[in-house]
Design a protein around this motif. Structure first.
Motif, short mmCIF file in Angstrom:
data_model
loop_
_atom_site.label_atom_id
_atom_site.label_comp_id
_atom_site.label_asym_id
_atom_site.label_seq_id
_atom_site.Cartn_x
_atom_site.Cartn_y
_atom_site.Cartn_z
N GLY A 1 9.97 -0.45 -6.62
CA GLY A 1 9.50 -1.44 -6.95
C GLY A 1 10.57 -2.74 -5.35
N TRP A 2 11.41 -1.92 -6.22
CA TRP A 2 12.89 -2.57 -5.05
C TRP A 2 12.85 -2.81 -3.72
N GLY A 3 12.33 -1.63 -3.11
CA GLY A 3 12.17 -1.42 -1.63
C GLY A 3 10.94 -2.31 -1.53
N LYS A 4 9.44 -2.19 -2.15
CA LYS A 4 8.98 -3.22 -1.56
C LYS A 4 9.22 -4.26 -1.50
N ALA A 5 10.34 -5.13 -2.73
CA ALA A 5 10.58 -6.07 -2.88
C ALA A 5 11.25 -6.84 -1.61
N ARG B 1 0.74 -1.26 -0.12
CA ARG B 1 0.36 -0.19 -0.39
C ARG B 1 0.90 1.52 -0.03
N SER B 2 2.52 0.64 0.70
CA SER B 2 2.37 2.24 0.36
C SER B 2 3.34 2.87 -0.81
#
Length: 142
Positions: free
Chosen positions: A47-51, A41-42
């Motif tokens: 995308g890399w940070g989420k991964a 949701r952030s």
């Protein structure tokens, strides 16, 4: 003829420990799913940070969850509040849209729903008292 009860084989303290363990497992999974939902949701993460956060939370769950809560816990609460406000605004807009789609009952293109919404807004801001709100509402509904 001696009968054994189940409570003798499994003492009360063990029942409480089992219940505590079950509660902690449920709490852990709730927290894990809450964090995974917050990661996706952030909007401020790439995308890399989420991964990266997702891999950390799944591969090293205890360290990952604690690190996420320490690093992003405060903004997690802010995102929850923001999401709740957006949902509430969407529901109010839907209700206003659905209720206002009927035949026009007032003059000037305004409906009772719009008038009631304005009254509620004035009451929330403290511009009118509860008694004034009730009197105006009763006038509108007559």
């Amino acid at each position: 003829m001696e009968t054994k009860l189940l409570a003798v084989d499994y003492p009360v303290l063990n029942i409480f420990w089992t219940m505590l363990e079950l509660f902690l497992w449920i709490l852990w999974f709730f927290l894990l799913f809450k964090i995974i939902t917050d990661i996706f949701r952030s909007h401020d993460l790439s995308g890399w940070g989420k991964a990266g956060w997702l891999v950390l939370v799944i591969i090293l769950p205890l360290i990952g969850v604690l690190a996420y809560l320490i690093a992003r816990g405060q903004s997690m609460g802010k995102r929850d509040v923001e999401q709740a406000q957006q949902t509430e605004a969407a529901v109010k807009a839907y209700i206003r849209d659905a209720a206002g789609s009927g035949p026009d009952t007032g003059g000037g293109g305004r409906s009772h729903v719009d008038d009631l919404a304005r009254l509620a807004d004035l009451k929330e801001r403290g511009a009118i008292s509860d008694e004034e709100y009730q009197k105006a509402k009763d006038k509108l509904l007559v």
